[in-house]
Write a protein that holds these residues in place. Sequence first.
Motif, mmCIF file in Angstrom:
data_model
loop_
_atom_site.group_PDB
_atom_site.id
_atom_site.type_symbol
_atom_site.label_atom_id
_atom_site.label_comp_id
_atom_site.label_asym_id
_atom_site.label_seq_id
_atom_site.Cartn_x
_atom_site.Cartn_y
_atom_site.Cartn_z
ATOM 1 N N GLU A 1 0.839 -1.187 0.000
ATOM 2 C CA GLU A 1 0.000 0.000 0.000
ATOM 3 C C GLU A 1 0.876 1.240 0.000
ATOM 4 O OE1 GLU A 1 -2.146 -1.116 3.532
ATOM 5 O OE2 GLU A 1 -0.994 0.300 4.738
ATOM 6 N N GLU A 2 0.259 2.372 -0.382
ATOM 7 C CA GLU A 2 1.022 3.600 -0.496
ATOM 8 C C GLU A 2 0.096 4.799 -0.347
ATOM 9 O OE1 GLU A 2 3.549 5.803 -4.068
ATOM 10 O OE2 GLU A 2 2.909 3.737 -4.315
ATOM 11 N N TRP A 3 0.476 5.746 0.531
ATOM 12 C CA TRP A 3 -0.220 7.026 0.589
ATOM 13 C C TRP A 3 0.282 7.832 -0.577
ATOM 14 C CZ3 TRP A 3 -4.277 8.093 3.498
ATOM 15 C CH2 TRP A 3 -4.498 7.331 4.649
ATOM 16 N N VAL A 4 -0.645 8.437 -1.294
ATOM 17 C CA VAL A 4 -0.250 9.192 -2.485
ATOM 18 C C VAL A 4 -0.677 10.639 -2.366
ATOM 19 C CG1 VAL A 4 -0.257 7.205 -4.035
ATOM 20 C CG2 VAL A 4 -2.344 8.492 -3.725
ATOM 21 N N ALA A 5 0.084 11.494 -3.016
ATOM 22 C CA ALA A 5 -0.280 12.918 -3.063
ATOM 23 C C ALA A 5 -1.574 13.040 -3.842
ATOM 24 C CB ALA A 5 0.837 13.723 -3.726
ATOM 25 N N ALA A 6 -2.345 14.022 -3.493
ATOM 26 C CA ALA A 6 -3.633 14.209 -4.148
ATOM 27 C C ALA A 6 -3.504 14.890 -5.500
ATOM 28 C CB ALA A 6 -4.557 15.037 -3.249
ATOM 29 N N HIS A 7 -2.306 15.299 -5.841
ATOM 30 C CA HIS A 7 -2.121 16.032 -7.099
ATOM 31 C C HIS A 7 -2.267 15.111 -8.296
ATOM 32 C CE1 HIS A 7 -0.766 19.266 -4.573
ATOM 33 N NE2 HIS A 7 0.052 18.430 -3.996
ATOM 34 N N PRO A 8 -2.803 15.653 -9.415
ATOM 35 C CA PRO A 8 -2.982 14.822 -10.607
ATOM 36 C C PRO A 8 -1.658 14.388 -11.203
ATOM 37 C CG PRO A 8 -3.796 17.077 -10.983
ATOM 38 C CD PRO A 8 -3.301 16.998 -9.577
#
Length: 138
Positions: free
Chosen positions: A131-138
Motif C-alpha cells: 500500500e502507499e499514501w499518495v499525493a492528491a495532485h494529478p
Amino acid sequence: MIDLKISNEPLHIQSCVDWVMADASGGIDVFIGTVRNITKGKKVVRLEFEAYESMALSEMGKIAEEVKTKWPVNKILIHHRVGILKVGEVPVVIAVSAAHRNAAFDACRYTIDTLKQTVPIWKKEVFEDGEEWVAAHP
C-alpha cells in the motif's frame, strides 16, 4: 448556490446532477472520479480516503466562491467520499451549471484540479502487494 459534502456513504450522481439543474442554465458539466483497477501497472484492491472534514469543507467552500468570481456559474456542487472504496466506486463528484457550456466546462475542470491541490483529503492506494499514501495532485 453551492452544495458541499464529505460523506462516508455512496455518492448519488443523478441527485448531484438534479441539484445543479436550473432553468437559467444552458450547460451542466459533471466530473465523476472513479476508483480504477490499475495504477502504475499495479493492481488496485481498494482506495482509502481520509479527510480533515471541517478544514476540507472550508477549502471546498473557498474553491466554490473563487469559481463564482471567475465564471458566471449558477450552481456548483462538490461532493467527496471518505472511507474504503472498491474498484468502480465513486470518490468525487463535481457538478457545475452555467448559462453557457464553456463556463461550466472551465469551472468544473478548475474545481477538480484545485480540490486535488488544496483540500486536506488523503488517499491510500492498496495493491495486491502493498500500500502507499499518495499525493492528491494529478
